[in-house]
Design an enzyme around this catalytic site. Sequence first.
Site, PDB file in Angstrom:
ATOM      1  N   CYS A 279      11.297 -45.159 -55.363  1.00  0.00           N
ATOM      2  CA  CYS A 279      10.090 -44.398 -55.840  1.00  0.00           C
ATOM      3  C   CYS A 279       8.735 -45.162 -55.496  1.00  0.00           C
ATOM      4  O   CYS A 279       8.511 -46.048 -56.322  1.00  0.00           O
ATOM      5  CB  CYS A 279      10.383 -43.906 -57.257  1.00  0.00           C
TER       6      CYS A 279
ATOM      7  N   CYS B  29       5.953 -44.785 -58.038  1.00  0.00           N
ATOM      8  CA  CYS B  29       6.149 -45.570 -59.320  1.00  0.00           C
ATOM      9  C   CYS B  29       5.897 -47.045 -58.751  1.00  0.00           C
ATOM     10  O   CYS B  29       5.310 -48.085 -59.694  1.00  0.00           O
ATOM     11  CB  CYS B  29       7.763 -45.778 -59.629  1.00  0.00           C
ATOM     12  N   ASP B  30       6.388 -47.585 -57.748  1.00  0.00           N
ATOM     13  CA  ASP B  30       6.111 -48.849 -57.408  1.00  0.00           C
ATOM     14  C   ASP B  30       5.266 -49.310 -56.194  1.00  0.00           C
ATOM     15  O   ASP B  30       5.166 -50.532 -55.964  1.00  0.00           O
ATOM     16  CB  ASP B  30       7.672 -49.507 -56.907  1.00  0.00           C
TER      17      ASP B  30
END
Length: 309
Positions: A132, A135-136
């Site tokens: 993701c 997200c990261d």
Amino acid sequence: MIKCLIIGSGPAGYTAAIYAARANLSPVLYEGHQPGGQLTTTSEVENFPGYPEGVNGNELMADLRRQAVRFGTDIRSGRVTACDFSSSPLSVTIDNEQKIEAETVIICTGAYAKYLGIPDEKKYEGMGVSACATCDGFFYRNRSVAVVGGGDTACEEAQYLSGIANQVYLIVRKPYLRASKVMQERVLNNPKINVLFNTNTVGLFGEEFVEGAHLVEHKGTDQERHFDIAIDGFFLAIGHKPNTEVFRGQIELDEEGFIVTKGKSTATSAPGVFAAGDVADPVYRQAISAAGAGCHAAMDVERYLMQKE
Ligand code: NDP
């Protein structure tokens, strides 16, 4: 006894809830372990009708949730860990402890990211390996990353990461991209993205965190070439698997694990159980088609209950 139990909180689940609530079915919706579903891990959604300027995935899901609550949906946190659809009432266990009964169930549990299956993915999980970018990606400011895949997800993630990282490799196993034309053009014209066609990842290396990937170009041919790239982050974007393990044996699934629905309806092989969204859709897999299927499922539930009465 719950009249209409909805499992999952993506576009399909919330849309089913909006329709079921407005039809006085007093829906109860369990959000699962990723409230809001896959769209909460995407950045900008540009193809959901009604948002001419695009919309952030989290905002879109928050809007859908609010709309479901507005009409009286009872939204609860918790995951379905077991079910028995062999007789009426249908029975579902939440978080291994609470058993609940429902007249109808709409399954909208979506799908999750696939991994390549190489041991190094596990070894470096959370240490440079991610599925993701939204997200990261933040952790890779001014660093070098690779994205694996040639579909819309991979292109979108590569494009997103190019706004954060210094350099982005897109590792594509075929000699072409599968993504939509507009995404392909964005990626191919982005000077920060280096597309490596005909290339497979065979391993990752690094002391503690990912420091690079072992790649093979033209694998299995006489042009086969092994080489390494230096990267700090390795992002998987090679498709998704449906979240259906908990329903195995209770309803019919296809060979990939997607729920099989009857004809044009959302009915599954178990009476009173319906399915909508990515969990039952290996073909379109779009937020808008999932929302549409959620609407169909709620209407199918309404008809099913009417016929039963
Ligand atoms: P896709 O199935 O479309 O693409 C998967 C990609 O990963 C393909 O390029 C495939 O290669 C590659 N791949 C699969 N397995 C491996 C492997 N073991 N090793 C290397 N590469 C592999 O999945 P997406 O998640 O990209 O998209 C799913 C659906 O969602 C699509 O319909 C897409 O259009 C849609 N979508 C739309 C978006 C938008 O419009 N904003 C954003 C994201 C997704 P190969 O071609 O060789 O099979």
